[in-house]
Design an enzyme around this catalytic site. Structure first.
Site, PDB file in Angstrom:
ATOM      1  N   PRO A 134       3.256   2.001   0.661  1.00 16.89           N
ATOM      2  CA  PRO A 134       3.801   1.279   1.820  1.00 16.89           C
ATOM      3  C   PRO A 134       5.228   1.628   2.245  1.00 16.89           C
ATOM      4  O   PRO A 134       6.146   0.809   2.159  1.00 16.89           O
ATOM      5  CB  PRO A 134       3.698  -0.180   1.373  1.00 16.89           C
ATOM      6  CG  PRO A 134       3.881  -0.120  -0.103  1.00 16.89           C
ATOM      7  CD  PRO A 134       3.183   1.150  -0.533  1.00 16.89           C
ATOM      8  N   CYS A 135       5.409   2.827   2.764  1.00 16.29           N
ATOM      9  CA  CYS A 135       6.723   3.220   3.263  1.00 16.29           C
ATOM     10  C   CYS A 135       7.139   2.392   4.487  1.00 16.29           C
ATOM     11  O   CYS A 135       8.322   2.305   4.800  1.00 16.29           O
ATOM     12  CB  CYS A 135       6.759   4.711   3.566  1.00 16.29           C
ATOM     13  SG  CYS A 135       5.483   5.277   4.698  1.00 16.29           S
TER      14      CYS A 135
END
Length: 165
Positions: A134-135
């Site tokens: 989850p950047c």
């Protein structure tokens, strides 16, 4: 990004935020890219395999995520295609809980490189597994939405889906 393995398997799925190309090795999911996002890999030689177990599992879990039925992913991942530093950043991204965000500075400190905020930002931008790693949960120091290889509209939509905004 240049993948070190000779065989990558791929499929393409639809999502509410546009098409996603998934890629896997025999070790696990190695990529998830939105159509037309920055840092698109060289896909020459990849083998289309809609039945590959890691790709099917990723597609099903992404479908559940976008439908609001899942907020965590339980998939075998192959992050071996980045540098050791990139891999450490990508692993740190995985530790950001759904519905929460962090800053690039906090992420830098978390990987033991508090002065390397720009390098951490570059590694975040090269994350090969959008959404699942989850950047999109990384924000500017002031909480602002900053860069996202898939586009800020998608970053906003992902954070809204997770109720993080």
């Amino acid at each position: 990004m240049k993948f070190k393995t000779s065989t990558l398997y791929t499929t393409h799925i639809d999502s509410p935020l546009g098409g996603i190309t998934l890629a896997a090795t025999d070790q696990g999911l190695a990529g998830a890219w939105f159509d037309h996002q920055r840092h698109w890999p060289d896909t020459r030689g990849w083998v289309t395999d809609d039945a590959h177990p890691a790709l099917r599992q990723a597609a099903a879990q992404l479908d559940d995520y976008f439908a609001g039925r899942r907020d965590n992913f339980e998939l075998p991942l192959d992050l071996s295609h980045g540098t050791a530093f990139q891999q450490s950043v990508w692993q740190a991204l995985r530790a950001i809980p759904p519905g929460q965000t962090t800053s690039y500075g906090a992420l830098s400190a978390g990987v033991g490189k508090p002065a390397a905020v720009r390098a951490v930002g570059a590694a975040v931008g090269r994350n090969p597994i959008s959404v699942i790693v989850p950047c999109h949960r990384v924000l500017g120091a002031d909480g602002s939405l900053t860069g996202y290889a898939g586009g800020l509209e998608r970053k906003t939509a992902l954070l809204e889906l997770e109720r993080a905004l």
